[in-house]
Design a protein around this motif. Sequence first.
Motif, PDB file in Angstrom:
ATOM      1  N   LEU A  29       0.901  -1.456  -0.071  1.00 37.49           N
ATOM      2  CA  LEU A  29      -0.064  -0.485   0.277  1.00 37.49           C
ATOM      3  C   LEU A  29       0.605   1.515   0.263  1.00 37.49           C
ATOM      4  N   GLU A  30       1.844   1.292   0.722  1.00 38.33           N
ATOM      5  CA  GLU A  30       2.896   2.112   1.564  1.00 38.33           C
ATOM      6  C   GLU A  30       3.181   3.025  -0.824  1.00 38.33           C
ATOM      7  N   ILE A  31       3.812   1.412  -0.996  1.00 34.09           N
ATOM      8  CA  ILE A  31       4.457   2.075  -2.141  1.00 34.09           C
ATOM      9  C   ILE A  31       3.391   2.216  -3.123  1.00 34.09           C
ATOM     10  N   ALA A  32       2.332   1.695  -3.525  1.00 37.40           N
ATOM     11  CA  ALA A  32       1.033   2.382  -4.395  1.00 37.40           C
ATOM     12  C   ALA A  32       0.824   3.667  -4.052  1.00 37.40           C
ATOM     13  N   ARG A  33       0.876   4.016  -3.217  1.00 32.00           N
ATOM     14  CA  ARG A  33       0.919   5.010  -2.519  1.00 32.00           C
ATOM     15  C   ARG A  33       1.730   6.430  -3.251  1.00 32.00           C
ATOM     16  N   GLN A  34       2.925   5.788  -3.333  1.00 29.31           N
ATOM     17  CA  GLN A  34       3.677   7.049  -3.955  1.00 29.31           C
ATOM     18  C   GLN A  34       3.959   6.678  -5.470  1.00 29.31           C
ATOM     19  N   LEU A  35       3.675   5.136  -5.704  1.00 27.34           N
ATOM     20  CA  LEU A  35       3.365   5.471  -7.137  1.00 27.34           C
ATOM     21  C   LEU A  35       2.292   6.564  -7.791  1.00 27.34           C
ATOM     22  N   ALA A  36       1.311   6.580  -7.230  1.00 23.72           N
ATOM     23  CA  ALA A  36      -0.248   7.192  -7.110  1.00 23.72           C
ATOM     24  C   ALA A  36       0.754   9.452  -7.135  1.00 23.72           C
TER      25      ALA A  36
END
Length: 510
Positions: A29-36
């Motif tokens: 989730l943390e990586i996905a947020r950063q990708l966003a």
Amino acid sequence: MSNRVYIFDTTLRDGEQSPGVSLNANEKLEIARQLARLGVDIVEAGFPITSQGDFEAVKTIAREVRGITVAGLARTNFADIDRAWEALKHADQPRIHTFIATSDIHLKHKLRMTRDQVLEAAVAGVKRAKGYTADVEFSAEDASRSDLDFLCRVLEAAIAAGATTVNIPDTVGYATPDEFAEFIRSIMNRVKGIEKAVVSVHCHDDLGLAVANSLAAVLAGARQVEGAINGIGERAGNASLEEVIMALYTRRDRYGLETGINTEEIYRTSKLVSKLTGMEIQPNKAIVGKNAFAHESGIHQDGVLKERTTYEIMNPSMVGIAHSSLVLGKHSGRHAFRSRLVELGFSLSEEELNKAFARFKDLADRKKEITDHDIEAIVENEIRKVPATYEFTYLHISSGTTVVPTATVGLTRGEDLLEEAACGNGPVDAICKAVDKITGYHCRLVSWGINAITGGKDALGEVTLRIAENNKDKLYMGRGISTDILEASARAYVNAVNKMLHEKNAGAAV
Ligand code: KIV
Ligand code: ZN
């Protein structure tokens, strides 16, 4: 034809298939947020049918990360597609990504299917997915080694069945740029209805050509590029997205194409992915490697000081690399520390700030000059990814060439200070054994590595290690930083044990 190239990030799916990498749902989730924040168009969050963990991670990302397309992978069979939809259905913009191989090698040895059966399965899979969502991507696995006529028939049928993106993977990294461009051009010319779909490419790096092949494909008309941050993925990995993005930007004179990427988030994204996957970035890696903007030779240094563009084709600040200035020291206060964090792009809660500040003060007592890199390392290490059952508190080591290495370790659990001593084959072994005595779990140290995060004799060392419980295979990665590599090892080991315990507790709660 549009000049917009869509960036499809598969760090969390293909990237997570890198040997030794296993991310938990919070880390994903943390990586996905950063990708966003980075501005990718599509995040492929996982392959939901493969495990309950992957399913949950896709579901969480779909619910939590809004304003972006979230994709889930599925083979063309209905069970896969139904499961993918179950995970994706609450996404703001859900995409089902369904695939089947089209090369004769895969048909004969892996699928044991005829071409007609594959074509039928592709159409059925796309139709099933289309029943759930308008946004359906179809991938012809091993496309680059497939018979072109057959591949074109399959793509045409997939588009007619409703695929809005058709992906042409170079699954085994076999293509060369000139050949791949020609291949894409032929597909663009021959497939009826191709203008109704976005043509995508997904290149693997077995010959080190993934980025070159992806760029050749966009020149030939592809408008979606799939890849992973830091180029991680199966075997030699996927196309490195930061390289594709910066090539398109820096050589826009040549490509004339745009992405929606906020390039200043590249460096932070790369560091986060490296930290959470435990996959170090090679120093000479383009764009994000520690030497990517370092000038060693006197002639180069002189040139850059006179005029940066003599030896730099990109400004490091464009990719979010802050110039490492000597900003803070032991007399700096909380206010200055907080301001510097904001400049570096961190937003911490009060509690996190308190912890980070305490670590900063501790470090400033041991190290004269605290750089931006030190601060990044402190913060990233202090923000807990999992609730810590045990906090590292102290370490005493007795070691040398003529004594048996002995470690005394103190860990805090709640209000209690727990202490144990143990001997080992070396000081790291002794530390692990002492920690095991405290926790009551017996773990194997599967890998251990050290990286100097900052320069100088008082550099911060970062230890990355992996552990597994005795008789079990599941790996847990831990990281720890300190100017003392044994302390960094102890912190990393405790971090890994905390992750293991967190997973056990989460399992017990289900
Ligand atoms: O490499 C590949 O072919 C893939 C597909 C599933 C897109 O990862
Ligand atoms: Zn792949």
